[in-house]
Enzyme design. Structure first.
Site, short mmCIF file in Angstrom:
data_model
loop_
_atom_site.label_atom_id
_atom_site.label_comp_id
_atom_site.label_asym_id
_atom_site.label_seq_id
_atom_site.Cartn_x
_atom_site.Cartn_y
_atom_site.Cartn_z
N ASP A 97 1.60 -4.31 2.74
CA ASP A 97 0.76 -4.30 1.54
C ASP A 97 -0.70 -4.33 2.00
OD1 ASP A 97 1.58 -5.71 -1.63
OD2 ASP A 97 -0.29 -4.72 -1.06
N ASP A 198 -3.07 -1.83 -2.60
CA ASP A 198 -3.36 -2.67 -3.76
C ASP A 198 -4.58 -2.14 -4.53
OD1 ASP A 198 -2.68 -5.34 -4.95
OD2 ASP A 198 -4.81 -5.67 -4.55
N GLU A 254 -1.23 1.64 -5.58
CA GLU A 254 -1.07 0.96 -6.86
C GLU A 254 -2.30 1.31 -7.68
OE1 GLU A 254 -2.28 -2.94 -7.40
OE2 GLU A 254 -0.79 -3.43 -8.92
N HIS A 327 6.29 -7.84 -8.25
CA HIS A 327 5.88 -9.26 -8.26
C HIS A 327 4.87 -9.57 -9.37
CE1 HIS A 327 2.78 -7.09 -6.21
NE2 HIS A 327 1.98 -8.13 -6.34
N ASP A 328 4.37 -8.51 -10.04
CA ASP A 328 3.42 -8.70 -11.15
C ASP A 328 4.08 -8.52 -12.50
OD1 ASP A 328 0.81 -6.83 -9.45
OD2 ASP A 328 1.27 -8.98 -9.41
#
Ligand code: TEU
Ligand code: CA
Length: 559
Positions: A97, A198, A254, A327-328
């Site tokens: 990530d 990210d 993302e 995870h969000d």
């Protein structure tokens, strides 16, 4: 470079909540290594690891203080190297990530930058003078408050789209960009196979820094001025040229706020930017006046339109990522299916069928394959997520919503729904840890755990395993052309995939009702083979009219 990433299935691990090997209540790298055989058995190809770099953990590792050191909670660099080697031994690839829109305020670069205005690292970040004692713009931060933090020492504000401990990097600075590329090279040279990037479409800002439109929070919306900014494609093409093009990588950006038109540019076959993007159109469905905290009922036709727009929008140019959760996001079954006892597994299998038969690279979020659900902690003090806690404080303390309304919104959409520990067994804490977990385990771990599903050949785990196997054995699932059926049906999501002389027919009932599926006249069906179904199904049953069962899913290969 071949397209192995188009034919792969990715599994996301949130290390903090995956498996704790040393009893400190926090998941870690050695815990991941111990579970690699489990993942190999599932059949996935790539593991996306949420951040494990050194971090003060203000935003659970998405606030990095050293990109080339491992957070102590997770172990050592040797533990990382061992996990990487063990994964590769099993033919599993590792996608790191990459959080390069911002760092932690404890990163050495920022410590230097805030020391003085003429420090060589000053313009690694975005500093502005205030206007009449106010922040440079009226923008709100994603985790509440202003997006600008005043720094007494140098009497200027710095930008932080997320928490004030996550200062935004200044990508206009070529020296900063070069250091980022060197760091990426360090990880690729270690043998890492790619990156999830990210909020990567936030890195180019509109240098005019205008005020945004005031929204319900009372702050301005700055997103038109930092999402998909003026130099974003230039930066990504430079990153590709300087780093990615030299390795056989998988990359996914993302991108909150990216449209399918944007995605054609970000992932176009000759664009030399990224392989694919995560968009947010489906996971934002049903957001209310205060966004996800005031969720409303959504319509299946809206969801089908979104998926179809992206399937058709990227059919020639670019490539889709496919996901229900991460995870969000809340747990897929609770968000899009039905987590009651009667329909949890059925709707989980239906959602998996619907997603994995689409064109694109599927992502499985840890626990999705065992049917984990949202959690509903009674007290706000059981929650850990900075976004959830800040939103509670801002919205309830500002009396924008009542405590009860806010807790309802949190139960439905808090990021902690996905961050309760992976449930491995029916032992205490679900076998996640022998210590006190950093966040409570969902109490349903006794009914929902990996050990239990592994012993049940009809479980959701083996259903996911079969979906992954079908993708490997049938090019039509990877490359077949998508066509939506029954566009206006509010209960059934049906579509076909066409490839050479074959057609896949996918039928998913998104309700606990019994709607009738009627095969559209233009779909020929001389021969049919049932590929997968979540109910026991008579292969010979005529499919021109099917009275579907609650949350029933079927896939036929038609010739
Ligand atoms: O998330 C980006 C982002 O926009 C999230 O804030 C998401 O939209 C929101 O949480 C949904 O309500 C990335 C990471 O995935 C997230 O975990 C980090 O908190 C954030 O960036 C900052 O790094
Ligand atoms: Ca641990």
């Amino acid at each position: 470079m071949n397209n192995w990433w188009k034919e792969s299935v990715v599994y996301q691990i949130y290390p903090r909540s995956f498996h704790d090997s040393n009893g400190d209540g926090i998941g870690d790298l050695r815990g991941i290594t111990q579970k690699l055989d489990y993942l190999k058995d599932l059949g996935i190809d790539v593991i996306w690891l949420s951040p494990v770099y050194q971090s003060p953990n203000d935003d659970n590792g998405y606030d990095i203080s050293d990109y080339q050191a491992i957070m102590e909670d997770f172990g050592t660099m040797e533990d990382f190297d061992e996990m990487l080697a063990e994964a590769h031994k099993r033919g599993l690839k590792i996608m790191m990530d990459l959080v390069i829109n911002h760092t932690s305020d404890e990163h050495q670069w920022f410590v230097e930058a805030r020391a003085s205005k003429d420090n060589p690292y000053r313009d690694y970040y975005i500093w502005k003078k205030g206007k009449d004692e106010k922040p440079p713009t009226n923008w709100g931060a994603a985790f509440g408050g202003s997006a600008w933090q005043y720094d007494e020492t140098t009497e200027e504000y710095y930008l932080h789209i997320f928490s004030k401990k996550q200062p935004d990097l200044n990508w206009e600075n070529p020296r900063l960009r070069k250091e980022v590329y060197e760091m990426m090279t360090y990880w690729l040279d270690k043998g890492v196979n790619g990156f999830r990037m990210d909020v990567i479409n936030f890195i180019s800002k509109d240098e005019r820094y205008p005020d945004g439109e005031i929204n319900a929070t009372g702050y301005g919306d700055g997103s038109p001025y930092y999402m998909n900014g003026p130099r974003i494609h230039e930066f990504l093409q430079e990153m590709n040229r300087e780093v990615l093009a030299n390795y056989d990588t998988i990359t996914v950006g993302e991108m909150p706020g990216a449209t399918v038109e944007d995605a054609r540019l970000y992932t176009g076959n000759t664009r030399e930017e990224l392989n694919m993007v995560f968009h947010f159109e489906h996971v934002d469905i049903g957001n209310g006046e205060l966004g996800k905290w005031t969720p409303k009922q959504w319509k299946l036709t809206t969801l089908k339109k979104i998926f179809s727009k992206w399937q058709e929008g990227l059919k020639e140019e670019g490539w889709n990522s496919l996901y229900w959760s991460n995870h969000d996001q809340p747990r897929a079954i609770s968000r899009f299916g039905n987590d009651c006892e009667a329909y949890r597994v059925l709707s989980g299998k239906m959602l998996a069928t619907c997603l994995h038969m689409l064109k694109g690279t599927p992502y499985i979020y840890q626990g999705e394959e065992i049917g984990m659900t949202n959690v509903a902690f009674d007290s706000i003090t059981d929650y850990r997520d900075i976004e959830t806690l800040q939103a509670y404080e801002d919205l309830v303390n500002e009396s924008l919503v009542s405590h009860d309304e806010m807790m309802k919104g949190i139960h439905q959409r808090s990021r902690d729904n996905a961050r309760t520990p992976m449930q491995w067994t029916n032992e205490v804490h679900g076998g996640f840890t022998t210590g006190e977990p950093w966040i409570k385990v969902n109490e349903n771990y006794k009914e929902i755990n990996a050990e239990k599903v592994l012993q049940d050949p009809d479980s959701i785990f083996y259903y996911y395993k079969k979906l992954i196997q079908l993708r490997k054995e049938n090019p039509i699932i990877v490359y077949g052309e998508y066509e939506l059926l029954l566009e206006d049906d509010e209960q059934i999501y049906a579509y076909t995939r066409s490839w050479e002389q074959e057609k896949l027919l996918v039928v998913c009932n998104f309700t606990d009702k019994r709607p009738v599926f009627r095969l559209p006249a233009h779909i020929r069906c001389n021969q049919k083979q049932l590929m997968i179904a979540n109910y026991l199904t008579d292969e010979e049953e005529d499919i021109h009219t099917i009275k579907l069962k609650p949350y029933e899913a079927r896939v036929y290969l038609l010739k």
